[in-house]
Design an enzyme around this catalytic site. Structure first.
Site, short mmCIF file in Angstrom:
data_model
loop_
_atom_site.label_atom_id
_atom_site.label_comp_id
_atom_site.label_asym_id
_atom_site.label_seq_id
_atom_site.Cartn_x
_atom_site.Cartn_y
_atom_site.Cartn_z
N LYS A 131 -77.53 53.84 -4.67
CA LYS A 131 -77.44 53.63 -3.22
C LYS A 131 -77.42 54.99 -2.55
O LYS A 131 -76.53 55.82 -2.83
CB LYS A 131 -76.15 52.88 -2.86
CG LYS A 131 -76.29 51.38 -2.96
CD LYS A 131 -75.08 50.71 -2.31
CE LYS A 131 -75.15 49.21 -2.45
NZ LYS A 131 -73.95 48.55 -1.91
N GLU A 160 -78.10 44.20 -5.04
CA GLU A 160 -77.03 43.48 -4.35
C GLU A 160 -77.54 42.14 -3.80
O GLU A 160 -77.43 41.85 -2.61
CB GLU A 160 -76.45 44.34 -3.23
CG GLU A 160 -75.04 43.93 -2.86
CD GLU A 160 -74.30 44.94 -2.00
OE1 GLU A 160 -74.32 46.15 -2.31
OE2 GLU A 160 -73.69 44.53 -1.01
N ARG A 219 -72.89 42.82 -7.36
CA ARG A 219 -72.71 44.20 -6.89
C ARG A 219 -71.80 44.25 -5.66
O ARG A 219 -71.11 45.25 -5.43
CB ARG A 219 -74.06 44.85 -6.60
CG ARG A 219 -73.92 46.31 -6.25
CD ARG A 219 -75.18 47.12 -6.28
NE ARG A 219 -74.85 48.52 -6.01
CZ ARG A 219 -75.61 49.55 -6.26
NH1 ARG A 219 -76.80 49.37 -6.78
NH2 ARG A 219 -75.22 50.78 -5.99
N ASN A 266 -67.74 46.38 -3.13
CA ASN A 266 -67.34 46.59 -1.74
C ASN A 266 -65.90 46.17 -1.48
O ASN A 266 -65.46 46.15 -0.33
CB ASN A 266 -68.28 45.82 -0.80
CG ASN A 266 -69.71 46.30 -0.89
OD1 ASN A 266 -69.95 47.47 -1.16
ND2 ASN A 266 -70.66 45.40 -0.70
N HIS A 307 -63.92 47.73 1.25
CA HIS A 307 -64.80 48.62 2.01
C HIS A 307 -65.14 48.13 3.42
O HIS A 307 -65.55 48.93 4.25
CB HIS A 307 -66.08 48.91 1.22
CG HIS A 307 -65.86 49.98 0.17
ND1 HIS A 307 -64.93 49.86 -0.83
CD2 HIS A 307 -66.44 51.19 0.00
CE1 HIS A 307 -64.95 50.94 -1.59
NE2 HIS A 307 -65.86 51.77 -1.10
N HIS A 333 -63.14 59.44 2.65
CA HIS A 333 -63.58 58.09 2.30
C HIS A 333 -62.51 57.35 1.48
O HIS A 333 -62.16 56.21 1.78
CB HIS A 333 -64.90 58.17 1.54
CG HIS A 333 -65.43 56.84 1.12
ND1 HIS A 333 -65.87 55.89 2.00
CD2 HIS A 333 -65.57 56.28 -0.12
CE1 HIS A 333 -66.28 54.82 1.34
NE2 HIS A 333 -66.10 55.02 0.05
P1 NAD Z 1 -67.34 64.72 0.27
O1 NAD Z 1 -68.67 64.73 -0.35
O2 NAD Z 1 -67.27 64.98 1.74
O3 NAD Z 1 -66.38 65.73 -0.49
C1 NAD Z 1 -65.06 65.89 -0.03
C2 NAD Z 1 -64.78 67.38 0.24
O4 NAD Z 1 -64.64 68.05 -0.98
C3 NAD Z 1 -65.87 68.13 1.02
O5 NAD Z 1 -65.26 69.00 1.92
C4 NAD Z 1 -66.58 68.93 -0.06
O6 NAD Z 1 -67.14 70.12 0.44
C5 NAD Z 1 -65.45 69.22 -1.01
N1 NAD Z 1 -65.84 69.41 -2.40
C6 NAD Z 1 -66.66 68.62 -3.13
N2 NAD Z 1 -66.65 69.00 -4.42
C7 NAD Z 1 -65.85 70.08 -4.50
C8 NAD Z 1 -65.42 70.91 -5.57
N3 NAD Z 1 -65.76 70.66 -6.83
N4 NAD Z 1 -64.60 71.95 -5.28
C9 NAD Z 1 -64.18 72.16 -4.00
N5 NAD Z 1 -64.51 71.39 -2.96
C10 NAD Z 1 -65.33 70.36 -3.20
O7 NAD Z 1 -66.62 63.31 0.06
P2 NAD Z 1 -66.51 62.31 -1.18
O8 NAD Z 1 -65.21 61.65 -1.02
O9 NAD Z 1 -66.88 62.95 -2.46
O10 NAD Z 1 -67.65 61.24 -0.87
C11 NAD Z 1 -67.51 60.35 0.20
C12 NAD Z 1 -68.87 59.79 0.55
O11 NAD Z 1 -69.39 59.07 -0.57
C13 NAD Z 1 -68.81 58.81 1.70
O12 NAD Z 1 -69.85 59.08 2.60
C14 NAD Z 1 -69.01 57.47 1.05
O13 NAD Z 1 -69.61 56.54 1.92
C15 NAD Z 1 -69.91 57.85 -0.10
N6 NAD Z 1 -69.91 56.89 -1.22
C16 NAD Z 1 -71.10 56.40 -1.64
C17 NAD Z 1 -71.16 55.52 -2.70
C18 NAD Z 1 -72.48 55.04 -3.20
O14 NAD Z 1 -72.51 54.13 -4.03
N7 NAD Z 1 -73.57 55.65 -2.79
C19 NAD Z 1 -69.98 55.11 -3.34
C20 NAD Z 1 -68.76 55.65 -2.89
C21 NAD Z 1 -68.74 56.54 -1.82
N1 GLY Z 2 -70.36 51.64 -3.62
C1 GLY Z 2 -70.92 50.32 -3.60
C2 GLY Z 2 -72.13 50.18 -4.46
O1 GLY Z 2 -72.59 51.11 -5.06
O2 GLY Z 2 -72.68 49.11 -4.53
#
Ligand code: NAD
Ligand code: GLY
Length: 362
Positions: free
Chosen positions: A148, A236, A241, A245, A248, A265
């Site tokens: 995704k 999904e 799948r 969520n 969420h 998040h």
């Molecule tokens: P993020 O990518 O913003 O990372 C959080 C913070 O940590 C940022 O400031 C980043 O710069 C910092 N950071 C990242 N790795 C680091 C490291 N190793 N060392 C130091 N700093 C670091 O946030 P996140 O929580 O990783 O991801 C949240 C996003 O993921 C949301 O947009 C959410 O919707 C998405 N998401 C997507 C899926 C999917 O299936 N595609 C699933 C879950 C979440």
């Molecule tokens: N994070 C929800 C999905 O990957 O389906």
């Protein structure tokens, strides 16, 4: 740095190859593993301004050493970069850097970068290969798996996107060493979610005191849970799948109403899980002791269970109504009558959601 052998997580998607490795020391092997994965041509490493200075050099060196001309494309850190304007700008930068249909994108960062760079890889010249190098717990256990990708719209989270499976996922556990404490803890909301929907025994094994360098088996276990659900319902469609969520609907509403970036998040997911537990408790027979067990786990990782007052219930309900999960006009909401066994309910009402949100007030 420890050079133990990585764990390989099987991902079974018809007609697609997605190799997933978890362990220390993987960044330095990016080029070799991309070559083994059949990738070729130029590549762009998309990262954010926090992660780039910490981890990009080793990735670039490894790619160049393996014969891949690589360009580094940083964007500002945080959820606000997950938008169409930044995606468009990145496409322009890929054109300037000379990437063509034989090139590939490397997403180096947390879930924001994985979703954003993955989306860019999905749309650039109608789709080029993607390598995910997740550097947060959220990204390693969840967002790097399953394909995704997408960006946020003003109206809601992830409303613009595409399915685009990565060819290669390298979850280098050494990168977790630089993750700040808050960003580290938020990731456990998605781990706890996996326990609630599929693997209640996982919950007993979660300990905030576990040293970060020992997390590879836990990360691989979570990736395996997610990969199995994705393999059963990649697009999904069957409802399987949709279990991912859990928590969420309200989480996305909180992120949208609070303004992207105010809550991480995983923090929003913690509140969304607490709301989903309340509905499961009131209407679907979840035992109070089980709900308390899950809430205690969220608390143990310092995750929030109480909503700030400025996020009104009406605003959250309106945002939840715009969420794509409601787009058919029916509320499809994941509930959990027993830890480890969630399902998608069709009879959750707006009043149920209102009561659950109100239960999060201090
Ligand atoms: P993020 O990518 O913003 O990372 C959080 C913070 O940590 C940022 O400031 C980043 O710069 C910092 N950071 C990242 N790795 C680091 C490291 N190793 N060392 C130091 N700093 C670091 O946030 P996140 O929580 O990783 O991801 C949240 C996003 O993921 C949301 O947009 C959410 O919707 C998405 N998401 C997507 C899926 C999917 O299936 N595609 C699933 C879950 C979440
Ligand atoms: N994070 C929800 C999905 O990957 O389906």
């Amino acid at each position: 740095m420890n050079a133990g052998a990585p764990i390989e997580v099987p991902v079974n998607l018809p007609g697609q190859t997605c190799r997933v490795l978890v362990g220390p020391g993987l960044l330095a092997r990016t080029g070799q593993l991309a070559r083994e994965g059949g990738l070729h041509g130029r590549c762009a490493v998309i990262t954010d301004e926090n992660v780039g200075p910490l981890h990009a050099a080793g990735v670039l060196q490894s790619l160049e050493a393996a014969g891949f001309p690589a360009v580094l494309l940083p964007v500002p850190a945080g959820e606000r970069s997950k938008c169409l304007a930044v995606a468009e700008d990145l496409c322009d930068r890929l054109i300037e850097a000379g990437l063509d249909r034989g090139s590939f994108v490397v997403a180096l960062g947390g879930g924001v970068i994985g979703d954003l760079a993955g989306f860019v890889a999905a749309i650039y010249q109608r789709g080029i290969p993607l390598v995910q190098i997740p550097t947060t717990i959220v990204a390693q256990v969840d967002s790097s798996i399953g394909g995704k990708t997408g960006v946020n719209a003003r109206a809601g989270k992830n409303l613009i996107g595409a399915f685009h499976q990565p060819r290669l996922v390298l979850a280098d556990t050494d990168t977790l060493g630089t993750l700040p404490d808050r960003e580290y803890r938020e990731g456990f909301a998605e781990v706890i979610k996996h326990g609630a929907i599929r693997d209640a025994a996982l919950l007993d094994e979660l300990d905030p005191a576990t040293p970060r360098e020992n997390l590879a088996p836990l990360i691989a276990r979570n990736m395996t849970i997610k990969a199995a659900i994705v393999a059963a319902d990649e697009y999904e469609q069957s409802g399987q799948r949709a279990l991912l969520n859990f928590g969420h609907t309200i989480a996305h509403a909180i992120e949208n109403v609070a303004g992207y970036g105010r809550f991480l998040h995983g923090e929003a997911v913690s509140l969304g899980l607490a709301a989903a537990l309340e509905i499961s408790l009131r209407k679907y027979g979840l035992a109070t002791a089980e709900a308390d067990r899950l809430r205690a786990k969220l608390s143990a990782f310092g995750l929030p269970l109480t909503l700030p007052d400025d996020l009104t219930t009406d605003a959250l309900l309106a945002a939840a109504g715009r969420d794509k999960k409601f787009s058919t006009g029916r509320i499809r909401y994941v509930v959990c009558p027993r830890l480890g066994a969630a399902f998608v309910a069709e009879d959750v009402s707006e009043d149920d959601l209102r009561a659950a949100i109100d239960s999060l007030r201090a």
